[in-house]
Design a protein around this motif. Sequence first.
Motif, PDB file in Angstrom:
ATOM      1  N   ALA A   3       6.185  -5.200   9.882  1.00  0.00           N
ATOM      2  CA  ALA A   3       5.109  -4.204   9.853  1.00  0.00           C
ATOM      3  C   ALA A   3       4.490  -4.063   8.466  1.00  0.00           C
ATOM      4  CB  ALA A   3       5.646  -2.850  10.332  1.00  0.00           C
ATOM      5  N   PHE A   4       5.329  -4.170   7.428  1.00  0.00           N
ATOM      6  CA  PHE A   4       4.862  -3.989   6.050  1.00  0.00           C
ATOM      7  C   PHE A   4       5.004  -5.283   5.254  1.00  0.00           C
ATOM      8  CE2 PHE A   4       7.042   0.077   7.310  1.00  0.00           C
ATOM      9  CZ  PHE A   4       5.885   0.766   7.654  1.00  0.00           C
ATOM     10  N   ALA A   5       4.694  -6.405   5.903  1.00  0.00           N
ATOM     11  CA  ALA A   5       4.897  -7.709   5.276  1.00  0.00           C
ATOM     12  C   ALA A   5       4.160  -7.823   3.942  1.00  0.00           C
ATOM     13  CB  ALA A   5       4.452  -8.815   6.226  1.00  0.00           C
ATOM     14  N   ALA A   6       2.920  -7.405   3.903  1.00  0.00           N
ATOM     15  CA  ALA A   6       2.137  -7.503   2.661  1.00  0.00           C
ATOM     16  C   ALA A   6       2.737  -6.622   1.573  1.00  0.00           C
ATOM     17  CB  ALA A   6       0.687  -7.116   2.921  1.00  0.00           C
ATOM     18  N   ASP A   7       3.234  -5.448   1.959  1.00  0.00           N
ATOM     19  CA  ASP A   7       3.828  -4.534   0.978  1.00  0.00           C
ATOM     20  C   ASP A   7       5.127  -5.110   0.410  1.00  0.00           C
ATOM     21  OD1 ASP A   7       2.261  -1.701   1.580  1.00  0.00           O
ATOM     22  OD2 ASP A   7       2.494  -2.969   3.355  1.00  0.00           O
ATOM     23  N   PHE A   8       5.959  -5.689   1.277  1.00  0.00           N
ATOM     24  CA  PHE A   8       7.196  -6.296   0.797  1.00  0.00           C
ATOM     25  C   PHE A   8       6.890  -7.432  -0.165  1.00  0.00           C
ATOM     26  CE2 PHE A   8       9.555  -4.008   4.038  1.00  0.00           C
ATOM     27  CZ  PHE A   8      10.838  -3.937   3.527  1.00  0.00           C
TER      28      PHE A   8
END
Length: 410
Positions: free
Chosen positions: A383-388
């Motif tokens: 869900a938060f791939a870009a954030d990780f």
Amino acid sequence: MIQPRLLAGPPAAAGAETLSDHVARLGSLPGVERDLVRTITASGLLGRGGAAFPVGRKLHAVAARSLGDARLLVNGAEGEPLSAKDRALMASRPHLILDGALLAANAIGAREIVLYVGSAHREGQLALARAVSERRRLPLRVRLVSAPHAYVAGEESAAVHFINQGDARPTVTPPRPFERGIDDMPTLVQNVESLAYLALIARFGEDWYRQAGRGQTPGTALVTVSGAPNGGVREVEMGTRIGEIAQMSGLGPHDSDAVLLGGYFGRWTTRDLGWALPLDPVLLQSAGAPFGTGVLSFLGMGQCGVAATAAILDYMAAQSAAQCGPCVFGLRSIADTTRAVASEVATSSDLGRLERWAGQIDGRGACRHPDGAVGLLLSAMTAFAADFETHSRRSGCLANVARPSLEVAA
């Protein structure tokens, strides 16, 4: 929207419904129905403790083994930090729960009912204790036990283990509680919401119950909403879409970009993928998302999903049952590494480590506690791939608020 069922009657703010008011509203406890197990099975009622197991099948499994010496454990431990539905129901509708417990106890041939209520849920404990005292001629023993304030204490084998030995940790199975539970007798462990609904179905029938529900699962359910202006406990029709609940909870189209579904043992999903999902245990399972304990915790726009996930994993590691390496060492490792990613002090290979460790831990614990934690992590990394990715490169947080607050509305 259909009319409330479990929450019908006086508002929760009025406190616990008395026996006289309960009987005036719903009538006396239904007479002993010879086919109660069949009725509950036909209704399609699913358990509301997190696993969504058919209540009728659990009743049948215990009744088939009982020789009049079974036990019933009424599970009101509610250790999920984001859930408040059980404590709200116990505090406002204790007699509905007792009705369901007495009917279920008769159906399985139980000689004792144990009310297992979380030690932190003081209002629920007091309401149930008063409700028992109002019923002066109970046909069997009923006792109230304070459940430890621990995440795993509500798992059914942990609850039975605590009653038997004072240790609220899940036990290695088999046997399961329905085979040998409290005092080594066949034991039905059932959530308070499930029993409250059993009492209503016994009164009004399976056809009445099945009138509600938009998808494959009939009925209504209690859900706990947080991260929204109008959060708290509400009753919704099974199959209501997440986007509808967001709207009725006061969230606009740009107020949240993700939701934690099912609680700390649940999964993250984004608005693009999740808002169209129906709150139906069967349909959610096919979509790889859990209904769990009916938690919807919305993450506000500008809040950091990586930081929120790190905080949950830290809690889950601290709540380890301490019975196996995957839980003691594995969860602590992924929690610390996720925290490092959230704090932008991770190394370039930490994301790969998290994925590898999650695969090594899943399915290898003595209980399902580590499985839930790694499932949550993997859903966050999707869900938060870009954030990780941004955090792992120490390129700054894409969110404006690094430390979101996941709290249940009062």
